[in-house]
Write an enzyme that holds these catalytic residues in place. Structure first.
Site, PDB file in Angstrom:
ATOM      1  N   CYS A  98       0.854  -1.193  -0.071  1.00 22.40           N
ATOM      2  CA  CYS A  98      -0.041  -0.089  -0.168  1.00 22.40           C
ATOM      3  C   CYS A  98       0.717   1.119  -0.061  1.00 22.40           C
ATOM      4  CB  CYS A  98      -1.089  -0.089   1.174  1.00 22.40           C
ATOM      5  SG  CYS A  98      -2.180  -1.399   1.114  1.00 22.40           S
ATOM      6  N   HIS A 109      -3.434   7.481   2.159  1.00 17.35           N
ATOM      7  CA  HIS A 109      -3.572   6.169   1.582  1.00 17.35           C
ATOM      8  C   HIS A 109      -5.228   5.625   1.990  1.00 17.35           C
ATOM      9  CE1 HIS A 109      -3.663   1.925   0.948  1.00 17.35           C
ATOM     10  NE2 HIS A 109      -3.551   1.559   2.111  1.00 17.35           N
ATOM     11  N   ASN A 135      -9.920  -0.019  -0.410  1.00 20.40           N
ATOM     12  CA  ASN A 135      -8.355   0.174  -0.464  1.00 20.40           C
ATOM     13  C   ASN A 135      -7.982  -0.529  -1.719  1.00 20.40           C
ATOM     14  OD1 ASN A 135      -5.805  -0.120  -0.021  1.00 20.40           O
ATOM     15  ND2 ASN A 135      -6.084  -1.169   2.199  1.00 20.40           N
TER      16      ASN A 135
HETATM   17  N1  ACO Z   1     -18.830  -8.090   8.550  1.00 18.72           N
HETATM   18  C1  ACO Z   1     -19.538  -8.122   9.821  1.00 18.72           C
HETATM   19  N2  ACO Z   1     -18.797  -8.347  10.821  1.00 18.72           N
HETATM   20  C2  ACO Z   1     -17.422  -8.563  10.851  1.00 18.72           C
HETATM   21  C3  ACO Z   1     -16.679  -8.420   9.556  1.00 18.72           C
HETATM   22  C4  ACO Z   1     -17.445  -8.015   8.296  1.00 18.72           C
HETATM   23  N3  ACO Z   1     -17.241  -7.657   7.104  1.00 18.72           N
HETATM   24  N4  ACO Z   1     -15.633  -8.514   9.464  1.00 18.72           N
HETATM   25  C5  ACO Z   1     -15.184  -8.724  10.914  1.00 18.72           C
HETATM   26  N5  ACO Z   1     -16.547  -8.992  11.449  1.00 18.72           N
HETATM   27  C6  ACO Z   1     -16.900  -9.319  12.914  1.00 18.72           C
HETATM   28  C7  ACO Z   1     -15.474  -9.940  13.614  1.00 18.72           C
HETATM   29  O1  ACO Z   1     -15.725 -11.321  13.261  1.00 18.72           O
HETATM   30  C8  ACO Z   1     -15.712  -9.471  15.067  1.00 18.72           C
HETATM   31  O2  ACO Z   1     -16.632 -10.522  15.550  1.00 18.72           O
HETATM   32  P1  ACO Z   1     -16.644 -10.961  17.067  1.00 18.72           P
HETATM   33  O3  ACO Z   1     -16.789  -9.717  17.885  1.00 18.72           O
HETATM   34  O4  ACO Z   1     -17.929 -11.776  17.131  1.00 18.72           O
HETATM   35  O5  ACO Z   1     -15.544 -11.880  17.113  1.00 18.72           O
HETATM   36  C9  ACO Z   1     -16.155  -8.072  15.034  1.00 18.72           C
HETATM   37  O6  ACO Z   1     -16.707  -7.980  13.594  1.00 18.72           O
HETATM   38  C10 ACO Z   1     -15.282  -7.113  15.274  1.00 18.72           C
HETATM   39  O7  ACO Z   1     -13.888  -7.306  14.537  1.00 18.72           O
HETATM   40  P2  ACO Z   1     -12.878  -6.591  14.814  1.00 18.72           P
HETATM   41  O8  ACO Z   1     -11.744  -7.297  13.963  1.00 18.72           O
HETATM   42  O9  ACO Z   1     -12.302  -6.233  15.909  1.00 18.72           O
HETATM   43  O10 ACO Z   1     -13.087  -5.146  14.202  1.00 18.72           O
HETATM   44  P3  ACO Z   1     -12.670  -3.576  14.191  1.00 18.72           P
HETATM   45  O11 ACO Z   1     -13.597  -2.793  14.785  1.00 18.72           O
HETATM   46  O12 ACO Z   1     -11.044  -4.044  14.624  1.00 18.72           O
HETATM   47  O13 ACO Z   1     -12.710  -3.457  12.385  1.00 18.72           O
HETATM   48  C11 ACO Z   1     -11.249  -3.665  10.694  1.00 18.72           C
HETATM   49  C12 ACO Z   1     -12.082  -4.490  11.667  1.00 18.72           C
HETATM   50  C13 ACO Z   1     -12.119  -2.857   9.890  1.00 18.72           C
HETATM   51  C14 ACO Z   1     -10.874  -4.731   9.695  1.00 18.72           C
HETATM   52  C15 ACO Z   1     -10.212  -2.654  11.630  1.00 18.72           C
HETATM   53  O14 ACO Z   1      -9.477  -3.416  12.205  1.00 18.72           O
HETATM   54  C16 ACO Z   1      -9.460  -1.825  10.496  1.00 18.72           C
HETATM   55  O15 ACO Z   1      -9.644  -1.169   9.798  1.00 18.72           O
HETATM   56  N6  ACO Z   1      -8.141  -2.164  10.573  1.00 18.72           N
HETATM   57  C17 ACO Z   1      -7.180  -1.585   9.795  1.00 18.72           C
HETATM   58  C18 ACO Z   1      -6.925  -2.776   8.584  1.00 18.72           C
HETATM   59  C19 ACO Z   1      -6.898  -2.108   7.141  1.00 18.72           C
HETATM   60  O16 ACO Z   1      -7.626  -1.013   6.828  1.00 18.72           O
HETATM   61  N7  ACO Z   1      -5.997  -2.786   6.321  1.00 18.72           N
HETATM   62  C20 ACO Z   1      -5.916  -2.483   5.032  1.00 18.72           C
HETATM   63  C21 ACO Z   1      -4.736  -2.865   4.661  1.00 18.72           C
HETATM   64  S1  ACO Z   1      -3.331  -2.058   5.353  1.00 18.72           S
HETATM   65  C22 ACO Z   1      -3.510  -0.387   5.069  1.00 18.72           C
HETATM   66  O17 ACO Z   1      -3.577  -0.308   4.226  1.00 18.72           O
HETATM   67  C23 ACO Z   1      -2.930   0.344   6.087  1.00 18.72           C
END
Ligand code: ACO
Length: 327
Positions: free
Chosen positions: A117, A254, A284
């Protein structure tokens, strides 16, 4: 002391998106997810997905041709092609070589940059160095991805986050006065911390499984590192130039996730009115996200010539970086 210096100036930008839009509701028909979950956690509403047979090189060529047109440049004006990508159609040759050939560019060199990225920011900094050390005269710098090909479409935690696309910039040399009023890349900083190479990775490759593998990510960890690293490198960069957040007209970040963008902008001290956001429409797109956002905001008139931009990105590796550019 200041005096005449060579600056690497963005002379034109272009971008390309696949035709097919996929909304959150469409994903929710195949995966246990919902439009509201995706919007609330990421800010993403839809993404573009490449057609069967449409490759990263196809998108890169289209974006590159538009950037050349915007710059008023032709193939003979370019002697460096850089393509930042993690999703080449083939393991080799470099996508940049294919793009060079298809655009009719014959001079100089062409190679890919693998920084996921952060790839476009890395490529911009590499182009800046090669131009200012006399190794090239004008570069075509592209970020292009078909991330849909390395997504595990059964995994809701990653499948909802990514999209396909490409963005490009023509970067040429111009003489500046050596102060902050100059057009061009005023400074860039690149960083990496390979201790975290398993927090965001692909579980396959040409030299291991012989397959391309799928994206695997520890989302919360990535989130935490992203905000800290991006704010940190930006502060270093601005301090080094003697600038403050108030001097920045636009952050072009980004586009991973709206919450990362907001938290980073807040730490840097720039209000969201001065942050370009396209993650809602593009999701993304990895290395393509910064140049796609840049081109969108230039074409819709938000970013104007002479304005001071902060571009920043973070990705797998971890890699991250930022640059201050006057358009
Ligand atoms: N739909 C519904 N529920 C979901 C989904 C989905 N697509 N994905 C995960 N969940 C659930 C999980 O299973 C979890 O359920 P549980 O509590 O029963 O276990 C719950 O939602 C919470 O999951 P978390 O992973 O804790 O959710 P979080 O608030 O951290 O959000 C996310 C997840 C959006 C991926 C977040 O961590 C994030 O944005 N991280 C950054 C990652 C990113 O953007 N990466 C891109 C590449 S890196 C870069 O470009 C910088």
């Amino acid at each position: 002391m200041t005096g005449p210096v060579q600056r690497s100036v963005i002379e034109g930008t272009g971008s390309a998106l696949p035709e097919t839009r996929v909304t959150n509701d469409e994903l929710a028909r195949r995966l246990d997810t919902s439009d509201s979950w995706i919007r609330e956690r990421t800010g993403i509403c839809e993404r573009r997905i490449a057609a069967a047979g449409e490759t990263t090189a196809d998108l890169a060529v289209a974006a590159g041709a538009r950037a050349l047109a915007a710059a008023g440049a032709g193939p003979d004006d370019i002697d460096l092609v850089l393509v930042a990508t993690a999703t080449p159609a083939r393991t080799f040759p470099a996508t940049a070589a294919t793009v060079q050939g298809r655009l009719g560019i014959r001079a100089g060199s062409a190679f890919d940059i693998a920084a996921v990225c952060s790839g476009f920011v890395y490529a911009l900094a590499v182009a800046d160095s090669l131009l200012r050390t006399g190794q090239a005269r004008r570069a075509l710098v592209i970020g292009a991805e078909t991330f849909s090909r390395i997504i595990d479409w059964e995994d809701r935690t990653t499948a909802v986050l990514f999209g396909d696309g490409a963005g490009a910039a023509v970067v040429g040399l111009a003489e500046g006065r050596g102060d902050l009023s100059d057009r061009g890349i005023l400074a860039a900083r690149l960083r990496a911390d390979g201790r975290h190479d398993m927090l965001l990775h692909v579980d396959g490759g040409a030299g291991s499984t012989g397959t391309v593998g799928h994206v695997r990510m520890a989302g919360r960890e990535v989130f935490r590192h992203a905000v800290t690293n991006l704010a940190g490198v930006t502060h270093e960069l601005l301090d080094g130039l003697g600038l403050t957040a108030a001097d920045i007209d636009w952050i072009v970040p980004h586009q991973a996730n709206l919450r990362i963008i907001e938290a980073t902008a807040q730490r840097i001290g720039v209000p969201m009115e001065r942050v370009v956001v396209t993650v809602d429409r593009h999701a993304n797109t990895s290395a393509a996200s910064v140049p796609l956002a840049l081109d969108s905001a230039i074409r819709d008139g938000r970013i104007r010539p002479g304005q001071l931009l902060l571009v920043e990105a973070m990705g797998g590796g971890f890699t991250w970086g930022a640059a201050v550019v006057r358009l």
